[in-house]
Enzyme design. Structure first.
Site, mmCIF file in Angstrom:
data_model
loop_
_atom_site.group_PDB
_atom_site.id
_atom_site.type_symbol
_atom_site.label_atom_id
_atom_site.label_comp_id
_atom_site.label_asym_id
_atom_site.label_seq_id
_atom_site.Cartn_x
_atom_site.Cartn_y
_atom_site.Cartn_z
ATOM 1 C CB SER A 194 17.252 31.495 14.546
ATOM 2 O OG SER A 194 17.484 30.644 14.011
ATOM 3 C CB ILE A 197 18.089 30.230 9.169
ATOM 4 C CG1 ILE A 197 17.921 30.775 10.299
ATOM 5 C CG2 ILE A 197 18.498 31.624 7.791
ATOM 6 C CD1 ILE A 197 19.421 31.111 10.527
ATOM 7 C CB THR A 198 19.639 26.962 5.339
ATOM 8 O OG1 THR A 198 19.993 26.470 6.284
ATOM 9 C CG2 THR A 198 20.354 28.246 4.673
ATOM 10 C CB SER A 199 16.911 23.108 8.829
ATOM 11 O OG SER A 199 16.586 23.783 9.720
ATOM 12 C CB THR A 203 16.741 24.874 18.216
ATOM 13 O OG1 THR A 203 17.563 24.228 17.434
ATOM 14 C CG2 THR A 203 16.582 24.557 19.465
ATOM 15 C CG ASP A 256 22.905 32.066 7.370
ATOM 16 O OD1 ASP A 256 22.582 33.647 7.764
ATOM 17 O OD2 ASP A 256 23.450 30.889 8.420
ATOM 18 C CB SER A 264 22.935 35.813 13.340
ATOM 19 O OG SER A 264 21.415 35.632 13.429
ATOM 20 C CE LYS A 288 22.971 27.238 7.459
ATOM 21 N NZ LYS A 288 22.521 29.136 8.605
HETATM 22 O O1 LIG Z 1 20.200 25.029 10.468
HETATM 23 P P1 LIG Z 1 19.275 26.356 9.749
HETATM 24 O O2 LIG Z 1 17.593 26.216 9.560
HETATM 25 O O3 LIG Z 1 19.442 27.438 8.522
HETATM 26 O O4 LIG Z 1 19.703 27.228 11.302
HETATM 27 C C1 LIG Z 1 18.940 27.854 11.379
HETATM 28 C C2 LIG Z 1 19.363 27.391 12.950
HETATM 29 O O5 LIG Z 1 19.999 26.703 13.195
HETATM 30 C C3 LIG Z 1 20.473 27.273 14.787
HETATM 31 O O6 LIG Z 1 20.525 26.441 16.264
HETATM 32 P P2 LIG Z 1 20.252 26.395 17.167
HETATM 33 O O7 LIG Z 1 19.227 27.572 17.360
HETATM 34 O O8 LIG Z 1 21.323 27.077 17.989
HETATM 35 O O9 LIG Z 1 20.637 25.053 18.200
HETATM 36 C C4 LIG Z 1 19.749 28.454 15.090
HETATM 37 O O10 LIG Z 1 18.923 29.154 16.298
HETATM 38 C C5 LIG Z 1 18.463 28.043 14.399
HETATM 39 O O11 LIG Z 1 18.001 27.038 14.853
HETATM 40 O O1 LIG Z 2 20.775 32.050 14.976
HETATM 41 C C1 LIG Z 2 21.185 32.086 13.608
HETATM 42 C C2 LIG Z 2 22.096 30.556 13.056
HETATM 43 C C3 LIG Z 2 22.557 30.949 11.896
HETATM 44 N N1 LIG Z 2 22.595 30.890 11.175
HETATM 45 C C4 LIG Z 2 21.838 32.965 11.159
HETATM 46 O O2 LIG Z 2 21.370 33.953 10.932
HETATM 47 N N2 LIG Z 2 21.446 32.417 12.500
#
Ligand SMILES: O=P(O)(O)OC[C@H]1O[C@H](OP(=O)(O)O)[C@H](O)[C@@H]1O
Ligand SMILES: O=c1cc[nH]c(=O)[nH]1
Length: 503
Positions: A194, A197-199, A203, A256, A264, A288
């Site tokens: 994704s 979200i919070t960061s 990726t 989240d 998700s 988190k």
């Molecule tokens: O840190 P926040 O923004 O909350 O979470 C979202 C991130 O965490 C996951 O990481 P990955 O794709 O497994 O590397 C999601 O896909 C996204 O990149």
């Molecule tokens: O893909 C993601 C990663 C973290 N949290 C979510 O809700 N979805």
């Protein structure tokens, strides 16, 4: 009523349907009412905007609505008041803390995907999950409903591996290393991510700096069948389509909710046909999950959910007490991740975490003997095989495989904070680091973010640089500086932390 479509050249971030004032009066329509536009067999929902920008007998549609269906100018459509969807009743039930039945969860997800629920109702749903949570039956129903309202990938390869982080820790570009390491060992890993979200950078936001991340399912199938891996944005696909819609509400609130996070992540893994899934749970202050006990409980939920979906899930509880590596923000993280792949070297936290996770996957996929995965992952990284695989992925995803990480542009408006005193770095505040990078413009401004020069435990002298803020715009840089001054994200202390007097 029936009306002729007028295409209006604007995006409103919502599905706007413009109705002339007189027509609205006659049809008893009010601003923000939900209406159904019927064109043959196709039905699209949108929210009423009353405006004399359209004539009587016309219905104006914004570019957002056109993304749902390509209406043509002058086409006659039915405009029908849609009332409040039944699923709003179920959202209210969750607000009261009651358990939802499977059919109720399915109705909510279907209405999210059909855009029958508006932003305010979706935010209420997300908030109710943050406050009242979901039990495992509800989470499983939500996961399956999210996956089954979209497409499923069917790749003719076995085993299909996958990795996903719950996120939350700043600078978490780890999976950009994990995926090519695992694929270089001959395993198949179709990774969807994704956006943030919070960061300050998800990726997908980071990969987008050097390659395309938006592909159709057929294109992904072709890429994965050719090179064994991809690093794409889940939201671009019709893959668990409710996910990207609820993520928008989560991002705005920077929350989240755990049940929704499980659904998700696992709905995307289920829809990609992943059989062996590794979940990364960064654990530490300001992320988190703050304690190992909480991480263990969440790990059990992921494993149980995997069982219900027919997937083999393992979990890595990883150190999340400070940022990963030295960079935060899309372009800065892209530089760091690509340079680590290219040279096989990089910050200890990044290399250690990436090879640790990749090693578990190599063992799960049966290409490394038990206990040897991490060593094998490190060899693949240091030998340059992971970089060769990454170049194949970049080329297939439309990027330049000869990219030079140091040439990736980063925000040129900068400000460096220095140590106010000599001492040791005793803490780095994850939340403050993320907030400063976001204030600087990340993730939307790809060049915005932070470069960190110190890690917890390091000795610094007064005046040593601690971190540099990068921004693309002066105004954003100023906002980030103000926030950094207020939050003081890097704590420097001497060896004597406190003196307690004899009173
Ligand atoms: O840190 P926040 O923004 O909350 O979470 C979202 C991130 O965490 C996951 O990481 P990955 O794709 O497994 O590397 C999601 O896909 C996204 O990149
Ligand atoms: O893909 C993601 C990663 C973290 N949290 C979510 O809700 N979805």
């Amino acid at each position: 009523m029936r009306a002729k479509v007028r295409i209006l050249d604007f995006y409103s971030g919502r599905y706007s349907v413009l109705i002339n004032e007189e027509d609205a009066k006659e049809a008893k329509l009010h601003p923000d009412d939900l209406v159904k536009l019927e064109a043959g067999k196709k039905t699209v929902y949108g929210s009423v905007v009353i405006s004399n920008l359209v004539e009587r007998g016309e219905v104006g549609v914004s570019r957002d609505v056109l993304e749902l269906h390509s209406f043509s100018e002058g086409e006659t459509v039915g405009v029908i008041p849609a009332g409040t969807p039944e699923s709003v009743r179920y959202i209210k039930k969750k607000m009261r803390g009651e358990k939802l039945r499977k059919v109720e969860i399915e109705a909510i997800v279907r209405d999210i995907v059909d855009r029958k629920l508006r932003d305010i109702e979706i935010s209420s749903f997300v908030t109710s999950l943050e406050i009242n949570g979901l039990d495992m039956d509800e989470i499983a129903a939500l996961t399956i409903a999210m996956a089954e309202t979209g497409d499923m990938l069917d790749i003719d390869r076995k085993p299909i591996m996958d990795v996903h982080s719950i996120g939350g820790v700043p600078g978490n570009k780890t999976n950009i290393l994990v995926v090519p390491i695992v694929a270089a060992a001959g395993l198949t890993i179709p990774k969807t991510s994704s956006r943030a979200i919070t960061s300050a950078a998800g990726t997908a936001d980071v990969v987008e700096v050097f390659a395309n991340v938006s592909f159709s399912l057929d294109e992904i199938k072709r890429i994965v069948e050719k090179v064994g891996a991809c690093l794409v944005w889940g939201g671009a696909l019709n893959l668990a389509p409710a996910d990207d819609i609820t993520i928008k509400a989560e991002r705005a609130l920077s929350i989240d909710p755990t049940g929704l996070m499980l659904a998700s992540i696992m709905s995307k893994k289920y829809a990609m046909g992943s059989q062996y899934v590794l979940i990364d749970i960064p654990t530490g202050k300001g992320v988190k999950v703050e304690t190992v006990e909480q991480a263990r409980a969440l790990a059990r939920d992921f494993i149980e959910l995997g069982k219900r979906l027919g997937q083999y899930v393992e979990v890595a509880i990883t150190y999340g007490g400070q940022p990963i590596g030295h960079t935060v923000g899309p372009a800065l993280e892209a530089r760091e991740a690509l340079s680590a792949l290219m040279t096989g070297k990089g910050p200890g936290s990044l290399i250690e975490k990436a090879t640790g996770l990749a090693g578990i996957l190599l063992e799960m996929g049966g290409v490394a003997p038990a206990g040897m995965g991490k060593k094998m992952a490190r060899e693949i990284l240091e030998s340059g095989k992971a970089w060769e695989k990454m170049k194949e992925i970049i080329a297939e995803q439309g990027g330049d495989p000869n990219i030079k990480p140091e040439e990736i542009p980063v925000g040129d408006k900068t400000y460096t904070f220095t140590a106010p005193t000599s001492g040791y770095v005793t803490a780095i505040d994850n939340r403050a680091i993320t907030a400063i990078a976001r204030a600087a413009g990340a993730p939307e401004d790809k060049g915005a973010g932070l470069e960190l020069y110190v890690k917890v435990g390091e000795k610094v002298k007064e005046g040593d640089p601690l971190f540099t803020i990068h921004a693309e715009h002066e105004a954003r840089l100023d906002q980030a500086i103000v926030l950094a001054r207020r939050t003081d994200p890097i704590r420097i202390e001497g060896m004597v932390l406190q003196r307690i007097g004899n009173i």
